[in-house]
Design an enzyme around this catalytic site. Sequence first.
Site, PDB file in Angstrom:
ATOM      1  N   SER A 163     -14.159   5.018   5.277  1.00 19.14           N
ATOM      2  CA  SER A 163     -14.612   5.107   3.877  1.00 19.14           C
ATOM      3  C   SER A 163     -16.044   4.601   3.782  1.00 19.14           C
ATOM      4  O   SER A 163     -16.446   3.713   4.553  1.00 19.14           O
ATOM      5  CB  SER A 163     -13.736   4.241   2.969  1.00 19.14           C
ATOM      6  OG  SER A 163     -14.299   4.162   1.670  1.00 19.14           O
ATOM      7  N   TYR A 222      -9.873  -3.801   1.359  1.00 21.80           N
ATOM      8  CA  TYR A 222     -10.089  -2.375   1.626  1.00 21.80           C
ATOM      9  C   TYR A 222     -11.414  -2.181   2.369  1.00 21.80           C
ATOM     10  O   TYR A 222     -11.466  -1.502   3.397  1.00 21.80           O
ATOM     11  CB  TYR A 222     -10.089  -1.603   0.307  1.00 21.80           C
ATOM     12  CG  TYR A 222     -10.222  -0.111   0.484  1.00 21.80           C
ATOM     13  CD1 TYR A 222      -9.164   0.645   0.969  1.00 21.80           C
ATOM     14  CD2 TYR A 222     -11.414   0.550   0.181  1.00 21.80           C
ATOM     15  CE1 TYR A 222      -9.286   2.031   1.137  1.00 21.80           C
ATOM     16  CE2 TYR A 222     -11.541   1.919   0.347  1.00 21.80           C
ATOM     17  CZ  TYR A 222     -10.471   2.648   0.823  1.00 21.80           C
ATOM     18  OH  TYR A 222     -10.594   4.008   0.991  1.00 21.80           O
TER      19      TYR A 222
HETATM   20  N1  LIG Z   1     -10.079   9.538  -2.281  1.00 22.13           N
HETATM   21  C1  LIG Z   1     -11.213   8.991  -1.928  1.00 22.13           C
HETATM   22  O1  LIG Z   1     -12.181   9.032  -2.662  1.00 22.13           O
HETATM   23  C2  LIG Z   1     -11.329   8.311  -0.595  1.00 22.13           C
HETATM   24  C3  LIG Z   1     -12.576   7.805  -0.237  1.00 22.13           C
HETATM   25  C4  LIG Z   1     -12.715   7.185   0.990  1.00 22.13           C
HETATM   26  C5  LIG Z   1     -11.645   7.087   1.840  1.00 22.13           C
HETATM   27  N2  LIG Z   1     -10.435   7.591   1.481  1.00 22.13           N
HETATM   28  C6  LIG Z   1      -9.323   7.465   2.434  1.00 22.13           C
HETATM   29  O2  LIG Z   1      -8.618   8.687   2.524  1.00 22.13           O
HETATM   30  C7  LIG Z   1      -7.268   8.397   2.929  1.00 22.13           C
HETATM   31  C8  LIG Z   1      -6.318   9.104   1.969  1.00 22.13           C
HETATM   32  O3  LIG Z   1      -6.457   8.511   0.685  1.00 22.13           O
HETATM   33  P1  LIG Z   1      -6.343   9.319  -0.680  1.00 22.13           P
HETATM   34  O4  LIG Z   1      -7.496   8.951  -1.498  1.00 22.13           O
HETATM   35  O5  LIG Z   1      -6.032  10.748  -0.403  1.00 22.13           O
HETATM   36  O6  LIG Z   1      -5.077   8.539  -1.301  1.00 22.13           O
HETATM   37  P2  LIG Z   1      -3.680   8.991  -1.873  1.00 22.13           P
HETATM   38  O7  LIG Z   1      -3.821  10.140  -2.792  1.00 22.13           O
HETATM   39  O8  LIG Z   1      -3.059   7.745  -2.376  1.00 22.13           O
HETATM   40  O9  LIG Z   1      -2.883   9.511  -0.584  1.00 22.13           O
HETATM   41  C9  LIG Z   1      -2.385   8.616   0.375  1.00 22.13           C
HETATM   42  C10 LIG Z   1      -1.426   9.345   1.283  1.00 22.13           C
HETATM   43  O10 LIG Z   1      -0.932   8.420   2.261  1.00 22.13           O
HETATM   44  C11 LIG Z   1       0.502   8.339   2.157  1.00 22.13           C
HETATM   45  N3  LIG Z   1       0.925   6.990   2.506  1.00 22.13           N
HETATM   46  C12 LIG Z   1       0.645   5.838   1.853  1.00 22.13           C
HETATM   47  N4  LIG Z   1       1.236   4.797   2.479  1.00 22.13           N
HETATM   48  C13 LIG Z   1       1.884   5.321   3.565  1.00 22.13           C
HETATM   49  C14 LIG Z   1       2.673   4.759   4.605  1.00 22.13           C
HETATM   50  N5  LIG Z   1       2.944   3.460   4.663  1.00 22.13           N
HETATM   51  N6  LIG Z   1       3.175   5.596   5.547  1.00 22.13           N
HETATM   52  C15 LIG Z   1       2.943   6.935   5.497  1.00 22.13           C
HETATM   53  N7  LIG Z   1       2.201   7.513   4.538  1.00 22.13           N
HETATM   54  C16 LIG Z   1       1.689   6.707   3.579  1.00 22.13           C
HETATM   55  C17 LIG Z   1       0.817   8.750   0.710  1.00 22.13           C
HETATM   56  O11 LIG Z   1       2.140   9.221   0.510  1.00 22.13           O
HETATM   57  P3  LIG Z   1       3.340   8.194   0.054  1.00 22.13           P
HETATM   58  O12 LIG Z   1       2.831   7.398  -1.096  1.00 22.13           O
HETATM   59  O13 LIG Z   1       4.509   9.103  -0.283  1.00 22.13           O
HETATM   60  O14 LIG Z   1       3.621   7.360   1.264  1.00 22.13           O
HETATM   61  C18 LIG Z   1      -0.196   9.887   0.553  1.00 22.13           C
HETATM   62  O15 LIG Z   1       0.256  11.049   1.222  1.00 22.13           O
HETATM   63  C19 LIG Z   1      -7.130   6.885   2.928  1.00 22.13           C
HETATM   64  O16 LIG Z   1      -7.279   6.390   4.248  1.00 22.13           O
HETATM   65  C20 LIG Z   1      -8.278   6.445   2.054  1.00 22.13           C
HETATM   66  O17 LIG Z   1      -8.689   5.133   2.330  1.00 22.13           O
HETATM   67  C21 LIG Z   1     -10.247   8.197   0.272  1.00 22.13           C
END
Ligand SMILES: NC(=O)c1ccc[n+]([C@@H]2O[C@H](COP(=O)([O-])OP(=O)(O)OC[C@H]3O[C@@H](n4cnc5c(N)ncnc54)[C@H](OP(=O)(O)O)[C@@H]3O)[C@@H](O)[C@H]2O)c1
Length: 267
Positions: free
Chosen positions: A152, A166
């Site tokens: 990130s 985080y």
């Molecule tokens: N969105 C952004 O702007 C952004 C920016 C920088 C980095 N990121 C990174 O991108 C990645 C995805 O994040 P996102 O923003 O797409 O968030 P999100 O919408 O909350 O998606 C998270 C995903 O991970 C799964 N998950 C969470 N805990 C888990 C566990 N213990 N075991 C297996 N699966 C799990 C969730 O499904 P369940 O809840 O059903 O487990 C969901 O599929 C993360 O690493 C985040 O730090 C996102």
Amino acid sequence: MKIEDIFSVKDKVALVTGGSRGVGEMIASAYLANGAKVYITARKAEACNDKANELSERYNAECISIPNNASTLDGIEELYNEVSQKESKIDILVNNAGAAWGEPIEEFSELGWDKVMDLNVKSMFFVTQKFLPLLKKGSTKENPARVINIGSIDGINTPAFENYVYSASKAAVHHLTRHLSSRLVQDNILVNAIAPGPFPSNMLGSAVAHNYAPLVERNPMKRIGTAEDVGGLAIFLSSRAGNFTVGETIICDGGLTASSGHDLTSE
Ligand SMILES: NC(=O)c1ccc[n+]([C@@H]2O[C@H](COP(=O)([O-])OP(=O)(O)OC[C@H]3O[C@@H](n4cnc5c(N)ncnc54)[C@H](OP(=O)(O)O)[C@@H]3O)[C@@H](O)[C@H]2O)c1
């Protein structure tokens, strides 16, 4: 040098943790739209199964759901057992599942700290360790396996939110990526990271009360990220075009980090 050759992911097998929504779904979609078979994981079984069915239909491709908790060693063991019963090799592992936690510094809890570190850092390492046999199998210098860790820009810049664990966890992801890459390149496994900026998702949405307008305004591209942005980068890192890119953390944020020295308030 044809795009269909050097950027191809056709017939590759990918595992995307946390592929049921958000950034993971975007990356899974990019692979599926281009002829790869994709396993997705998430804790919520119904949502994961529904998403796999939806993506299989939309891309006329094979998306397989493995509901699973990736934040425990038992969960990782179960995941490995399920995948290894179906596949003798995987080409691409995307360590995407992640969590965030925000609290004022005076109250910041150990629970939040451990939850985020366990999933974002510890499980990333142990998922990679567990899947080494499937990644190594048949990998060559000409056709190496790939690991893509999702970091990130919060691991690079100082976040505005009080999400201390985080940002620390994502800085760890970037350095872990470099360290793992130096060892695993010897086994024909290329490890890189993507450091996304703002992408629409549950995680970011809940931090901004699902109002992305201020993020759009602050971004030099005057928008937030899309599936094409992060999916395209994942395809590059997974294809022949990315064969000589090792240990990098590639920022995908519309120029936010590059412009972070600017005083946007004076513009
Ligand atoms: N969105 C952004 O702007 C952004 C920016 C920088 C980095 N990121 C990174 O991108 C990645 C995805 O994040 P996102 O923003 O797409 O968030 P999100 O919408 O909350 O998606 C998270 C995903 O991970 C799964 N998950 C969470 N805990 C888990 C566990 N213990 N075991 C297996 N699966 C799990 C969730 O499904 P369940 O809840 O059903 O487990 C969901 O599929 C993360 O690493 C985040 O730090 C996102």
